[in-house]
Design a protein around this motif. Structure first.
Motif, PDB file in Angstrom:
ATOM      1  N   HIS A 116       0.815  -1.220   0.000  1.00 19.25           N
ATOM      2  CA  HIS A 116       0.000   0.000   0.000  1.00 19.25           C
ATOM      3  C   HIS A 116       0.847   1.268   0.000  1.00 19.25           C
ATOM      4  O   HIS A 116       0.301   2.376  -0.031  1.00 19.25           O
ATOM      5  CB  HIS A 116      -1.005  -0.020   1.157  1.00 19.25           C
ATOM      6  CG  HIS A 116      -0.530   0.597   2.433  1.00 19.25           C
ATOM      7  ND1 HIS A 116       0.154  -0.099   3.401  1.00 19.25           N
ATOM      8  CD2 HIS A 116      -0.656   1.872   2.910  1.00 19.25           C
ATOM      9  CE1 HIS A 116       0.416   0.709   4.421  1.00 19.25           C
ATOM     10  NE2 HIS A 116      -0.051   1.907   4.143  1.00 19.25           N
ATOM     11  N   ARG A 136      -1.544   4.349  -0.202  1.00 18.93           N
ATOM     12  CA  ARG A 136      -3.003   4.253  -0.126  1.00 18.93           C
ATOM     13  C   ARG A 136      -3.441   4.723   1.255  1.00 18.93           C
ATOM     14  O   ARG A 136      -3.380   3.984   2.237  1.00 18.93           O
ATOM     15  CB  ARG A 136      -3.435   2.814  -0.384  1.00 18.93           C
ATOM     16  CG  ARG A 136      -3.442   2.393  -1.842  1.00 18.93           C
ATOM     17  CD  ARG A 136      -4.632   2.956  -2.611  1.00 18.93           C
ATOM     18  NE  ARG A 136      -5.889   2.459  -2.093  1.00 18.93           N
ATOM     19  CZ  ARG A 136      -6.478   1.340  -2.519  1.00 18.93           C
ATOM     20  NH1 ARG A 136      -5.930   0.622  -3.489  1.00 18.93           N
ATOM     21  NH2 ARG A 136      -7.627   0.940  -2.000  1.00 18.93           N
ATOM     22  N   HIS A 151      -9.646   4.420  -2.156  1.00 18.47           N
ATOM     23  CA  HIS A 151      -8.580   4.796  -3.091  1.00 18.47           C
ATOM     24  C   HIS A 151      -7.976   6.176  -2.824  1.00 18.47           C
ATOM     25  O   HIS A 151      -7.191   6.663  -3.645  1.00 18.47           O
ATOM     26  CB  HIS A 151      -9.039   4.679  -4.539  1.00 18.47           C
ATOM     27  CG  HIS A 151      -9.321   3.272  -4.955  1.00 18.47           C
ATOM     28  ND1 HIS A 151      -8.324   2.398  -5.321  1.00 18.47           N
ATOM     29  CD2 HIS A 151     -10.490   2.584  -5.021  1.00 18.47           C
ATOM     30  CE1 HIS A 151      -8.866   1.224  -5.622  1.00 18.47           C
ATOM     31  NE2 HIS A 151     -10.173   1.312  -5.442  1.00 18.47           N
ATOM     32  N   THR A 153      -5.316   8.604  -1.990  1.00 22.04           N
ATOM     33  CA  THR A 153      -3.879   8.380  -2.173  1.00 22.04           C
ATOM     34  C   THR A 153      -3.100   9.480  -1.480  1.00 22.04           C
ATOM     35  O   THR A 153      -3.380  10.666  -1.678  1.00 22.04           O
ATOM     36  CB  THR A 153      -3.524   8.350  -3.673  1.00 22.04           C
ATOM     37  OG1 THR A 153      -4.312   7.329  -4.310  1.00 22.04           O
ATOM     38  CG2 THR A 153      -2.047   8.040  -3.889  1.00 22.04           C
ATOM     39  N   CYS A 188      -9.128   6.896  -7.938  1.00 19.85           N
ATOM     40  CA  CYS A 188      -8.798   7.841  -6.866  1.00 19.85           C
ATOM     41  C   CYS A 188      -9.468   9.176  -7.139  1.00 19.85           C
ATOM     42  O   CYS A 188      -9.302   9.757  -8.213  1.00 19.85           O
ATOM     43  CB  CYS A 188      -7.277   8.009  -6.784  1.00 19.85           C
ATOM     44  SG  CYS A 188      -6.734   9.325  -5.677  1.00 19.85           S
TER      45      CYS A 188
END
Length: 237
Positions: A116, A136, A151, A153, A188
């Motif tokens: 991640h 993530r 999602h 980020t 995202c």
């Protein structure tokens, strides 16, 4: 990301530091449900790439030249990243000053993670000049502290050389990388960061890069300014 120092931009602005909280004990705590991809937590990284293959994102144009995120290779990049971590302005936020083994542990811990987070060198016009962590946020312990969306980020960064700091380069690169995330990760809808609230230059750098101040959040090691760059607002501009 809560488990390592996020780069915040010291004086002069240079980084958004990841100093937040300990690892996975934060996951699974009694907190309001967060909209995340629950299944992706159980699938090994070999089966799913949680960040849509950062290594394939390629270069992006910036006013300062072509910029490329290159995933870290510890043996190749440790001398450079370790030197940056021992710069007093960087060390104040990342807390990784000391022998190379300390920085190596930090990098290997991320590379051995569940996929991640991806540590990268930032290469500008062919020259490695910054360090980035793309992660993530919805799968990170940070998700406990704000209303995360699937999602989301996150970005941490540090500008390595003194000559590259204090002249607006950080904002230009942040803008480019946030756009790169949104372009390469269609699922995202938000890019987030959590610089130390006391680090006014860092907060200003994110604001200049199109992020908005979302909230103050109390993290285990700092009071942070949660900064958000929204896909919807970018596409409207």
């Amino acid at each position: 990301m809560l488990r390592r120092p996020p780069p915040s931009f010291a004086s002069p602005p240079s980084f958004a530091s990841p100093r937040t909280c300990p690892p996975d004990p934060l996951r699974g705590s009694a907190v309001p449900p967060v909209e995340t991809d629950a299944d992706s937590r159980r699938i090994p990284p070999a089966v799913t790439d949680l960040l849509d293959r950062v290594d394939d994102w390629g270069p992006t144009a910036t006013p300062a030249g072509a910029f490329h995120l290159v995933p870290v290779q510890v043996e190749r990049d440790l001398p450079l990243v370790g030197r940056w971590m021992n710069d007093p302005a960087v060390a104040a936020f990342w807390e990784l000053a000391g022998p190379a083994s300390r920085t190596a542990r930090h990098l290997r811990r991320q590379l051995a993670d569940d996929g991640h987070t991806v540590p990268c060198l930032g290469v500008l016009a062919g020259r490695p000049m910054s360090y980035w962590e793309i992660y993530r946020a919805d799968l990170d312990p940070l998700a406990r502290y704000y209303p995360a969306r699937a999602h989301d980020t996150g970005i941490h960064l540090l500008i390595g050389g003194v000559a590259d700091r204090g002249r607006g380069l950080g904002s230009r690169l942040l803008t480019a990388v946030a756009d790169l995330v949104l372009d390469r990760r269609p699922a995202c809808v938000r890019v987030v960061a959590e610089p130390d609230l006391r680090n006014i230059p860092s907060v200003a750098t994110f604001l200049n890069a199109g992020f908005r101040f979302f909230a103050e959040v109390d993290l285990p090691t700092k009071r942070a300014a949660l900064m958000v760059r929204d896909r919807a607002l970018r596409d409207l501009s």
